[in-house]
Enzyme design. Structure first.
Site, short mmCIF file in Angstrom:
data_model
loop_
_atom_site.label_atom_id
_atom_site.label_comp_id
_atom_site.label_asym_id
_atom_site.label_seq_id
_atom_site.Cartn_x
_atom_site.Cartn_y
_atom_site.Cartn_z
N SER B 15 51.94 87.68 0.83
CA SER B 15 52.71 88.89 1.11
C SER B 15 53.74 89.02 -0.01
O SER B 15 53.40 88.78 -1.17
CB SER B 15 53.34 88.76 2.50
N HIS B 42 49.29 91.71 1.07
CA HIS B 42 50.02 92.86 1.63
C HIS B 42 50.61 93.67 0.48
O HIS B 42 51.10 93.10 -0.48
CB HIS B 42 51.20 92.38 2.48
N ASP B 135 52.20 86.73 9.14
CA ASP B 135 50.77 86.98 9.08
C ASP B 135 50.08 85.89 8.25
O ASP B 135 50.52 85.59 7.15
CB ASP B 135 50.53 88.36 8.45
#
Ligand SMILES: C[S@@+](CC[C@H](N)C(=O)[O-])C[C@H]1O[C@@H](n2cnc3c(N)ncnc32)[C@H](O)[C@@H]1O
Lengths: 275, 195
Positions: B15, B42, B135
């Site tokens: 991310s 992401h 996540d």
């Protein structure tokens, strides 16, 4: 922590049950997504075992409907991929304008955000009054929502940005009235939209269209089913009609690719040849 | 003749700050890497063939944004496209899914990790990089349970340490590594293609 309680084989059994008992055919869907959804539902509804889950689906038609509605993915947005709508506006609407009556089919329309987006484009091109828009989906509860034309207010900022990027001509908020958490879209936008159930797997062609929009539905089908549904679209389009797909879907390497040519190198819009 | 699909898979999730780590590790990957590599990163914008181009200059392996129904081939790098979840089918092809966000993310690292390890089992290596989000942690746990290898970026060297720290607390992690050391672990796990 093994959360995948239901094996792929067991999922196949359930899909066969649903087909035999209720006539919904998911057997030619891509497996990975269905597996995820079925397992999610199994967790959510807290079945003690696969046997109970299966029994409920077979014995309880109401629950079977829930199963069908939960394993289909209904996520959607207004003016998703603004460039796509921009291209529709630039390349497709001027052609549609030449017809006395414009017939459009949104297949797999979900709750209707995409349909209202396109109705706004038609309105701004002064074409909505001579259009009929068929909006269909396998899932009747999403169609019910679509008919209301009411969407969550929390999304409107994002949609307004998308709309502007798509070349919107007005203030987006002029298309709806805000009420508590909801935005109700103007009556005149919905007047030409007919929401109705249609299953792309089992139902046939029901009209001839100048434009078919089917986005983010084919990704859930296997190759064989994709080909079958694309043939249905080919048969349901007038000569020189347009077919618009989702941003990661394509006609390349399909059984109908020879009948179409892509309108733009980037956006997923095709046009049917003459004949 | 159809090429054989990959028999091993390397999953890389990141991310905020993850891109930096990926750019660092890519040049070390063997040009004969005998595994498919899937990257879930992401990011803000969804309209980005840019990411594939950015990564492609760092490796001689082919890098592309994943297409639906595409087969996972050894020695190729697949990037999860923006705004879709990326799933793996039992026949080693890829599927795209436009369902709800998971952990506020689409693509979600958890979704791809769990799906891929469900197919590749112990022949999975998962690498979780810098990020401000949880996540990927659950997916990493699934990889561990299936007997795959789990790697987390050393939090002290991650641009944003939340994700790697969280992972190390929650999941038995096989290796905690700086980005520059990851490629050799990946090469060893994957083995080399012959010929
Ligand atoms: C991810 S949504 C896409 C919605 C919208 N077109 C978009 O792109 O934003 C997929 C839709 O396809 C519908 N669908 C799935 N299988 C179908 C079938 N066999 N026939 C008609 N619709 C189907 C689902 O119910 C769901 O509403």
């Amino acid at each position: 922590m093994n959360r995948n309680h239901i094996s792929e084989q067991e999922v196949s059994m359930l899909l066969n049950d649903v087909l035999e008992r209720y006539g919904y055919d998911f057997t030619e869907y891509a497996h990975a997504s269905i597996n995820r959804r079925v397992n999610h539902l199994f967790q959510l509804d807290r079945f003690p075992s696969f046997a109970e889950f299966r029994y409920r689906i077979i014995a309880d038609a109401g629950y079977a409907l829930r199963f069908v509605e939960e394993i289909t993915v209904n996520v959607t947005e207004m003016f998703r991929d603004p460039q796509f709508y921009y291209m529709l506006r630039q390349q497709v609407l001027p052609v549609l304008a030449t017809y006395p009556l414009i017939r459009i089919w949104h297949a797999g329309c979900s709750t209707g955000e995409e349909v209202y987006s396109f109705a706004i484009l038609l309105k701004e091109a002064n074409l909505l009054h001579k259009s009929v828009i068929y909006a269909t989906d396998i899932n009747t509860s999403v169609l019910e929502k679509g008919r209301t034309g009411i969407f969550p207010l929390s999304q409107m900022q994002q949609y307004s940005r998308n709309y502007m990027e798509a070349g919107g001509l007005h203030d987006f908020s002029s298309y709806y009235t805000a009420n508590y958490e909801y935005a109700k879209f103007r009556q005149d936008l919905g007047e030409k939209i007919i929401f109705s159930p249609h299953n792309l797997v089992t139902d046939g062609s029901f009209n001839e269209f100048q434009l078919i929009i089917c986005r983010n539905v084919l990704i859930y089908f296997n190759k064989t089913l994709q080909d079958k549904v694309l043939r249905l679209f080919g048969d349901s389009l007038e000569p020189l009609g347009f077919l618009a797909l989702g941003s990661k879907e394509s006609l390349n390497f399909t059984s109908v690719s020879g009948q179409f040519r892509q309108v733009d190198s980037k956006e997923k819009i095709w046009r049917k040849h003459h004949l | 003749m159809a090429m054989d699909t990959a028999s091993r898979v390397v999953l890389i999730g990141g991310s905020a700050g993850g891109l930096q780590a990926i750019l660092t590790l890519l040049p070390g990957l063997s040009p004969r890497l005998n595994a498919a590599v899937i990257i879930v990163l992401h990011r803000q914008s969804s309209a980005d063939s840019v990411l594939a181009e950015l990564l492609a200059v760092k490796t001689s392996l082919p890098v592309r944004e994943a297409e639906e129904k595409e087969a996972l081939l050894p020695g190729a790098i697949y990037i999860a496209p923006g705004d879709y979840h990326l799933l793996v089918e039992t026949d080693h092809t890829l599927s795209l899914d436009y369902s709800e966000k998971v952990n506020f993310s689409r693509p979600s690292i958890d979704v791809t990790f769990s799906s891929a390890v469900g197919v590749f089992g112990a022949k999975t290596m998962a690498v979780l990089l810098s990020g401000a989000n949880g996540d990927g942690v659950e997916g990493l746990g699934d990889v561990h349970e299936a007997g795959g290898i789990t790697i987390v970026q050393d939090p002290d060297t991650a641009v944003v340490d939340f994700m790697p720290r969280h992972a190390i607390q929650a999941v038995p992690v096989d290796h905690v590594l700086v980005a520059a050391d990851m490629a050799s672990f990946i090469n060893n796990f994957a083995g080399l293609m012959v010929g």
